[in-house]
Each structure stands twice: as structure tokens, then as C-alpha cells.
Design a protein around this motif. Structure first.
Motif, PDB file in Angstrom:
ATOM      1  N   ASP A  40      -2.623   6.014  -8.457  1.00 40.15           N
ATOM      2  CA  ASP A  40      -4.129   5.460  -8.242  1.00 40.15           C
ATOM      3  C   ASP A  40      -4.497   5.610  -6.760  1.00 40.15           C
ATOM      4  N   ARG A  41      -4.868   4.810  -5.997  1.00 43.16           N
ATOM      5  CA  ARG A  41      -5.361   5.129  -4.778  1.00 43.16           C
ATOM      6  C   ARG A  41      -4.095   5.078  -3.594  1.00 43.16           C
ATOM      7  N   ASN A  42      -2.837   4.951  -4.102  1.00 41.28           N
ATOM      8  CA  ASN A  42      -1.807   5.099  -3.261  1.00 41.28           C
ATOM      9  C   ASN A  42      -0.943   6.242  -3.436  1.00 41.28           C
TER      10      ASN A  42
ATOM     11  N   LEU B 218       1.534   3.047  -0.022  1.00 45.09           N
ATOM     12  CA  LEU B 218       0.609   3.113   1.188  1.00 45.09           C
ATOM     13  C   LEU B 218      -0.772   3.807   0.727  1.00 45.09           C
ATOM     14  N   PRO B 219      -1.749   3.467   1.195  1.00 42.97           N
ATOM     15  CA  PRO B 219      -3.073   3.976   0.528  1.00 42.97           C
ATOM     16  C   PRO B 219      -3.251   5.663   1.086  1.00 42.97           C
ATOM     17  N   LEU B 220      -3.681   6.345   0.050  1.00 39.40           N
ATOM     18  CA  LEU B 220      -3.810   7.794   0.158  1.00 39.40           C
ATOM     19  C   LEU B 220      -4.393   8.335   1.506  1.00 39.40           C
ATOM     20  N   HIS B 221      -5.609   7.637   1.778  1.00 41.61           N
ATOM     21  CA  HIS B 221      -6.252   7.975   3.008  1.00 41.61           C
ATOM     22  C   HIS B 221      -5.665   7.902   4.333  1.00 41.61           C
ATOM     23  N   THR B 222      -4.542   7.022   4.422  1.00 46.11           N
ATOM     24  CA  THR B 222      -3.700   6.524   5.686  1.00 46.11           C
ATOM     25  C   THR B 222      -2.382   7.467   5.885  1.00 46.11           C
TER      26      THR B 222
ATOM     27  N   LEU C 115     -13.981   8.254  -6.327  1.00 45.35           N
ATOM     28  CA  LEU C 115     -12.736   7.521  -5.973  1.00 45.35           C
ATOM     29  C   LEU C 115     -13.165   6.449  -4.922  1.00 45.35           C
ATOM     30  N   TYR C 116     -13.920   6.524  -3.984  1.00 42.44           N
ATOM     31  CA  TYR C 116     -14.028   5.489  -3.030  1.00 42.44           C
ATOM     32  C   TYR C 116     -15.365   4.961  -3.116  1.00 42.44           C
TER      33      TYR C 116
ATOM     34  N   LEU D  21     -12.809   2.575   2.892  1.00 44.18           N
ATOM     35  CA  LEU D  21     -11.559   3.156   3.382  1.00 44.18           C
ATOM     36  C   LEU D  21     -10.859   2.011   4.285  1.00 44.18           C
ATOM     37  N   GLY D  22      -9.784   1.283   3.725  1.00 47.80           N
ATOM     38  CA  GLY D  22      -9.218   0.191   4.568  1.00 47.80           C
ATOM     39  C   GLY D  22      -8.527   0.812   5.927  1.00 47.80           C
ATOM     40  N   LEU D  23      -8.346  -0.166   6.653  1.00 45.71           N
ATOM     41  CA  LEU D  23      -7.764   0.170   7.952  1.00 45.71           C
ATOM     42  C   LEU D  23      -6.232  -0.402   8.151  1.00 45.71           C
ATOM     43  N   LEU D  24      -5.290   0.502   8.535  1.00 47.01           N
ATOM     44  CA  LEU D  24      -3.977  -0.191   8.544  1.00 47.01           C
ATOM     45  C   LEU D  24      -3.569  -0.107  10.019  1.00 47.01           C
TER      46      LEU D  24
END
Length: 261
Positions: free
Chosen positions: A115-117, A140-144, A163-164, A169-172
Motif C-alpha cells: 500500500d503506502r509502505n 516504513l512509509p514509501l515517501h521516507t 495516493l496522498y 506526508l508524515g514525518l519520521l
């Protein structure tokens, strides 16, 4: 009710569960509503509702924020990851990753999309005490991540935006990309270069370079990466890692998926 009747009911319920999974696998859209499922499978809404609630409870399906739309859940991908551990892809990965670790002594990872990970399905660790250690099934999230951004780069900008559309876009870490425009700009660069990077965006102090693994249709189905703590980062080592992960991913593509025309 007789034993035979119970057996028939159990088989019918199992068939309906499998029908639902196959419907999600074949559908053109990622999410389906209760009415979508009942209409396409021609099943009673009351029966489907109970099955859906069961599958959500067990993690095989997930609901959207409004609780009206369903999509495949994390449990499906965990099972897929376990299965992948026994395929030739992960076997060959271990061999190729072992060669890379011998050469640069940095950790190598293999992932698929969930999915998004990204979902980690294999790894080969370095012998250093200071290192990033994942575990099979970790997401882990795709964008990170470098591997995740590779999967996003295989999509069109329109599909990435969609998709988003309803999720930020969450921050890690303080290095994580949080602006969609910046992400899209980086995806263009990834498409041009054929490799992706992460500069402490998922785990503070860890840099990563990744390359795609393709199938016979030149579609991306997995990603391979090498990670290094910034304390050991050097320009020449980084260049070597980029070359090694690119060649490693090409070998996996060639061995398992590439079929010359």
C-alpha cells in the motif's frame, strides 16, 4: 443441524472469503464499498458485512477514515512476505547481498510494496556494531525511504498525487520530505537516474541508496538497497554502494524476471 450441513456452511463461507480476496486482486480500484462487493459477487449484504467485519478484525482488510470503503490489509502482505522468504528471489538475494557485504560491509535489504509502505522481506547485515537493523515484516512509509521512493517513481505523478490526496506526508525525522511538490521533483530525478536515495529521512543518521528489480514486463516488483550510518559515509564509499546496488538489482532482474525477446 447435521455434520454435513455444518461442513457445507463452512465451505461456503470459505469460498466467499476467497471470492472477496480475488475481487480486490482483480478490481481496477484499490478500495471497494460493501455495496460494490455485494453487487459484483451477487451475495447478500448481511452475509458480506459479517465477513468484512471479521476480515477487518483479523487485519486482512482495512477501512478508510469514514468506515465505508475497504482495502487489503497488512496481514495479507505479511503472509506474502513470509511466502517470499521461500522463493528463489530471496535465495538469490542472499547470495548477491552477501557479496556486497563482503565488499563494503554495509547492510543490504530487499523490499516489496505494501500500500503506502514498503515491506522488508529479506536482509543481509554488516558486521559493524553501529548499523540500522530492520526485521522481516517491518513497514516504513514509501515517501521516507529510498526503496519506497523507487516504487513511487514507477507511478505517474497523477497517481502519486491521488495516493496522498487524503493523507499528509508524515514525518519520521526532521529530514523527511513533507511537501508533495518536493517529492514529485525528487521522483523526476529518480526516474532520470534509475536509483533513489534517502538522507536520514526514515531513520536519523542513516543514508540509503536503492535500485529497482523488474519483471518480464519491465514493471517494478521489488527493490534492493544498501544502508550506511552517516558516521561512516564517504564520497567514494557512496559511489561504490550506488554501483553495487545497481548491479545487484540488475542481476536479480536478469536471473528471475528478464526474458529476452
Amino acid at each position: 443441524m447435521s455434520t454435513t450441513d455444518k461442513s457445507s456452511t463452512t465451505v461456503k463461507s470459505a469460498d466467499r472469503v476467497l471470492d472477496i480476496f480475488e475481487l480486490f486482486a482483480e478490481a481496477e480500484v484499490r478500495e471497494l464499498s460493501l455495496m460494490d462487493i455485494t453487487r459484483r459477487l451477487e451475495l447478500p449484504a448481511s452475509s458480506v458485512f459479517k465477513i468484512l467485519q471479521n476480515l477487518v478484525h483479523r487485519g486482512y482488510l482495512e477501512k478508510d477514515e469514514n468506515g465505508k470503503m475497504f482495502h487489503l490489509g497488512y496481514k495479507i502482505f505479511q503472509i506474502g512476505a513470509k511466502y517470499a522468504q521461500h522463493t528463489n528471489l530471496t535465495t538469490e538475494f542472499q547470495y548477491i547481498a552477501g557479496q556486497i557485504v563482503t565488499e563494503v560491509n554495509e547492510a543490504v535489504y530487499l523490499s516489496i510494496r505494501s500500500d503506502r509502505n514498503i515491506l522488508y522481506i529479506a536482509e543481509k547485515q554488516s558486521t559493524h556494531h553501529v548499523r540500522f537493523v530492520s526485521h522481516l515484516g517491518m513497514k516504513l512509509p514509501l515517501h521516507t525511504t529510498a526503496m519506497g521512493k523507487l516504487f513511487l517513481s514507477a507511478m505517474s505523478d497523477k497517481d502519486v498525487v491521488e495516493l496522498y490526496r487524503e493523507q499528509e506526508l508524515g514525518l519520521l525525522t526532521d529530514q523527511t520530505i513533507s511537501e508533495p511538490e518536493k517529492l514529485l521533483e525528487q521522483l523526476k530525478e529518480i526516474r532520470r537516474e534509475g536509483v533513489a536515495y534517502s538522507q536520514g529521512e526514515a531513520v536519523q543518521g542513516i543514508r540509503c541508496v536503492a535500485a529497482p528489480i523488474l519483471n518480464a514486463n519491465q514493471e517494478m516488483i521489488a527493490a534492493m538497497s544498501i544502508s550506511i550510518p552517516t558516521t561512516r559515509w564517504k564520497e567514494d564509499t557512496w559511489s561504490q554502494m550506488t554501483e553495487l546496488v545497481t548491479q545487484g538489482a540488475k542481476k536479480l532482474t536478469s536471473i528471475h524476471y528478464y526474458q529476452p525477446t
